[in-house]
Design a protein around this motif. Structure first.
Motif, short mmCIF file in Angstrom:
data_model
loop_
_atom_site.label_atom_id
_atom_site.label_comp_id
_atom_site.label_asym_id
_atom_site.label_seq_id
_atom_site.Cartn_x
_atom_site.Cartn_y
_atom_site.Cartn_z
N SER A 109 52.55 1.30 -37.80
CA SER A 109 51.35 0.91 -38.18
C SER A 109 51.39 0.48 -39.08
N ARG B 35 48.35 -0.69 -43.34
CA ARG B 35 47.31 -1.15 -43.79
C ARG B 35 47.33 -1.86 -44.75
N SER C 192 45.04 -4.26 -47.26
CA SER C 192 43.72 -4.52 -48.45
C SER C 192 43.69 -5.77 -48.88
N TYR D 13 40.20 -3.60 -45.86
CA TYR D 13 40.53 -2.85 -45.20
C TYR D 13 40.89 -3.78 -44.06
N GLN E 13 43.50 -2.22 -41.24
CA GLN E 13 43.90 -0.49 -40.53
C GLN E 13 44.88 -1.53 -38.92
N SER F 299 47.52 -0.20 -35.55
CA SER F 299 48.26 0.45 -35.29
C SER F 299 48.67 0.00 -34.22
#
Length: 125
Positions: free
Chosen positions: A15, A17, A19, A77, A79, A81
């Motif tokens: 994963s 994230r 920004s 953002y 995210q 995964s």
């Protein structure tokens, strides 16, 4: 002005994230999106978020990626995964002057007025 961060190298299944810090005239209720450019491919839309914060995704990332926006922090953002090798790309955030976003599947880069410099994501074993 848009500035991405958070890219890196991960193994499949991992994963990250991303920004995107927003500064300047981009409004809180404007459409924003994440695009990516995979090696040897054209830039493509991945996910978008309308002015009312409703998200839309391309099929290949549904259930794995989540786009969100924190207006208080002026940050977008992504995210990510269950990353796959085919997610390897430079990821860009983009902002439009419009409220509603086109579906990322159908997005053209000309529909977005503001772009970040990109952040590299590499997924490999």
């Amino acid at each position: 002005h848009l500035a991405e961060s958070g890219g890196g190298s991960v193994k499949p299944g991992g994963s990250l994230r991303l920004s995107c810090a927003v500064s300047g005239s981009t409004g809180d209720d404007h459409c924003m999106a994440w695009f990516r450019q995979r090696p040897g491919k054209e830039r493509e839309g991945v996910a978008s978020i309308n002015g009312n914060k409703t998200p839309t995704y391309i099929d290949s990332v549904k259930g794995r990626f989540s786009i969100s926006k924190d207006d208080a922090a002026n940050t977008l953002y992504l995210q990510m995964s269950f990353l796959r090798p085919e997610d390897t790309a430079i990821y860009y955030c983009a902002a439009s002057n419009r409220y509603w976003c086109p579906h990322p599947r159908d997005s053209d880069t000309s529909e977005y007025s503001y772009w970040g410099q990109g952040t590299q994501v590499a997924v490999s074993a």
